[in-house]
Scaffold this active site. Structure first.
Site, short mmCIF file in Angstrom:
data_model
loop_
_atom_site.label_atom_id
_atom_site.label_comp_id
_atom_site.label_asym_id
_atom_site.label_seq_id
_atom_site.Cartn_x
_atom_site.Cartn_y
_atom_site.Cartn_z
N GLU A 237 -8.13 4.24 9.95
CA GLU A 237 -7.63 4.05 8.59
C GLU A 237 -8.66 3.35 7.71
O GLU A 237 -9.53 2.62 8.20
CB GLU A 237 -6.34 3.24 8.63
CG GLU A 237 -6.52 1.87 9.29
CD GLU A 237 -5.20 1.15 9.46
OE1 GLU A 237 -4.30 1.72 10.08
OE2 GLU A 237 -5.08 0.02 8.97
N GLU B 293 7.43 0.84 5.12
CA GLU B 293 6.81 -0.22 5.93
C GLU B 293 7.03 -1.55 5.22
O GLU B 293 7.00 -1.61 3.98
CB GLU B 293 5.31 0.09 6.05
CG GLU B 293 4.50 -0.90 6.87
CD GLU B 293 3.02 -0.51 6.93
OE1 GLU B 293 2.66 0.62 6.52
OE2 GLU B 293 2.21 -1.34 7.38
N HIS C 59 3.85 7.22 3.84
CA HIS C 59 4.81 6.11 3.74
C HIS C 59 4.46 5.22 2.56
O HIS C 59 3.36 5.28 2.04
CB HIS C 59 4.83 5.28 5.03
CG HIS C 59 3.55 4.57 5.37
ND1 HIS C 59 2.52 5.15 6.07
CD2 HIS C 59 3.13 3.31 5.10
CE1 HIS C 59 1.54 4.28 6.23
NE2 HIS C 59 1.88 3.15 5.64
N HIS D 16 0.83 -1.21 0.00
CA HIS D 16 0.00 0.00 0.00
C HIS D 16 0.86 1.25 0.00
O HIS D 16 2.08 1.19 0.23
CB HIS D 16 -0.99 0.02 1.18
CG HIS D 16 -0.37 0.00 2.54
ND1 HIS D 16 -0.25 -1.14 3.30
CD2 HIS D 16 0.14 0.98 3.32
CE1 HIS D 16 0.29 -0.85 4.47
NE2 HIS D 16 0.55 0.44 4.51
N GLN E 299 -3.80 3.31 1.64
CA GLN E 299 -4.15 3.33 3.07
C GLN E 299 -4.33 4.79 3.48
O GLN E 299 -3.36 5.54 3.53
CB GLN E 299 -3.03 2.68 3.90
CG GLN E 299 -3.33 2.65 5.39
CD GLN E 299 -2.20 2.04 6.20
OE1 GLN E 299 -1.03 2.31 5.95
NE2 GLN E 299 -2.54 1.21 7.17
N1 CMX Z 1 8.33 10.38 5.99
C1 CMX Z 1 9.57 10.89 5.85
N2 CMX Z 1 10.26 11.48 6.86
C2 CMX Z 1 9.66 11.51 8.06
C3 CMX Z 1 8.37 11.00 8.28
C4 CMX Z 1 7.70 10.42 7.18
N3 CMX Z 1 6.48 9.91 7.32
N4 CMX Z 1 8.04 11.18 9.59
C5 CMX Z 1 9.07 11.81 10.16
N5 CMX Z 1 10.04 12.00 9.24
C6 CMX Z 1 11.32 12.66 9.44
C7 CMX Z 1 11.12 14.08 9.95
O1 CMX Z 1 10.95 14.98 8.88
C8 CMX Z 1 12.38 14.34 10.73
O2 CMX Z 1 13.39 14.75 9.86
P1 CMX Z 1 14.31 16.03 10.21
O3 CMX Z 1 15.03 15.62 11.45
O4 CMX Z 1 15.19 16.20 9.01
O5 CMX Z 1 13.35 17.16 10.45
C9 CMX Z 1 12.75 12.97 11.27
O6 CMX Z 1 12.03 12.01 10.48
C10 CMX Z 1 12.31 12.79 12.69
O7 CMX Z 1 11.03 13.39 12.78
P2 CMX Z 1 10.22 13.44 14.12
O8 CMX Z 1 9.00 14.26 13.90
O9 CMX Z 1 11.10 13.75 15.27
O10 CMX Z 1 9.89 11.94 14.21
P3 CMX Z 1 8.71 11.23 14.83
O11 CMX Z 1 8.75 11.37 16.30
O12 CMX Z 1 7.44 11.53 14.14
O13 CMX Z 1 9.13 9.75 14.43
C11 CMX Z 1 9.15 7.91 13.02
C12 CMX Z 1 9.40 9.41 13.11
C13 CMX Z 1 9.44 7.45 11.60
C14 CMX Z 1 10.09 7.20 14.00
C15 CMX Z 1 7.66 7.69 13.41
O14 CMX Z 1 6.84 8.40 12.52
C16 CMX Z 1 7.28 6.22 13.41
O15 CMX Z 1 7.55 5.50 14.37
N6 CMX Z 1 6.62 5.74 12.32
C17 CMX Z 1 6.19 4.36 12.23
C18 CMX Z 1 4.76 4.18 12.68
C19 CMX Z 1 3.78 4.89 11.81
O16 CMX Z 1 4.11 5.72 10.98
N7 CMX Z 1 2.47 4.57 12.03
C20 CMX Z 1 1.37 5.13 11.26
C21 CMX Z 1 1.03 4.24 10.07
C22 CMX Z 1 0.42 2.92 10.50
C23 CMX Z 1 0.22 1.93 9.37
O17 CMX Z 1 0.74 2.10 8.27
O18 CMX Z 1 -0.51 0.95 9.59
CO CO Z 2 0.84 1.42 6.28
#
Ligand code: CMX
Ligand code: CO
Length: 147
Positions: A43, A134, A84, A7, A60
């Site tokens: 979602e 993912e 993502h 997705h 998604q």
């Molecule tokens: N895509 C690209 N870059 C991203 C991002 C995304 N979705 N989310 C955060 N970032 C980047 C930020 O821009 C930041 O970069 P800079 O330092 O250059 O500014 C860096 O990552 C850290 O950002 P942050 O805001 O401090 O990070 P978070 O606390 O939001 O954590 C992450 C980032 C990836 C660890 C967190 O989003 C995560 O754990 N994601 C996995 C879970 C998830 O996304 N769940 C929702 C979807 C569920 C599903 O698909 O089923």
């Molecule tokens: Co997903």
């Protein structure tokens, strides 16, 4: 091994309005709608292709249910848009291990529960060219939690 795009995750503020846009504009239909408290998101999965089973591709659509969730933080920083991409695999531990061996941070080990009964983990966007990635494994022979 990666087998398909499972997705593309899109962050939005208003899930109903965004579902409506994709239905109206592309004729897509909702296969599954659920809340994932662990991910802090509600979602909807909209099927893109005609493939059944493990290799189908979806959109998604994600809206936050709490202010400290990844989707809420993304919306606050970047606004609505692609959040993502998700690659499908029949062997999630192996695909995650392969990525880890290349120096990519794997966020969930063991994997957690994703949409439609899947197992999921994420690769850190900072190790993937700024693409939150993912990995998804769909239980064999199971299309959704409800079938
Ligand atoms: N895509 C690209 N870059 C991203 C991002 C995304 N979705 N989310 C955060 N970032 C980047 C930020 O821009 C930041 O970069 P800079 O330092 O250059 O500014 C860096 O990552 C850290 O950002 P942050 O805001 O401090 O990070 P978070 O606390 O939001 O954590 C992450 C980032 C990836 C660890 C967190 O989003 C995560 O754990 N994601 C996995 C879970 C998830 O996304 N769940 C929702 C979807 C569920 C599903 O698909 O089923
Ligand atoms: Co997903």
């Amino acid at each position: 091994m990666i087998t398909h795009i499972a997705h593309i995750g899109i962050a939005c503020h208003d899930l109903d309005a965004t579902i409506n846009f994709y239905q109206r504009t592309y004729g897509l239909t909702v296969t599954s709608r659920e809340v994932n408290p662990e991910q802090g998101a509600q979602e909807a999965m909209l099927k893109i292709n005609d493939v059944d089973g493990e290799n189908a591709s979806y959109l998604q659509l994600l809206a936050p249910i709490s202010d400290d969730s990844p989707v809420a933080r993304f919306l606050a920083c970047r606004g609505e848009g692609v959040h993502h991409i998700a690659f499908g695999t029949a062997d999630l531990p192996s695909a995650a291990g392969h990525a880890r061996a290349q120096g990519v941070r794997v966020l969930y080990d063991p994997p957690r529960r994703g949409a439609m009964g899947s197992l999921i983990t994420f690769l850190h966007p900072k190790d993937c060219g700024s693409v939150l990635t993912e990995l998804v494994q769909t239980p064999v022979g199971k299309k959704t939690l409800n079938t």
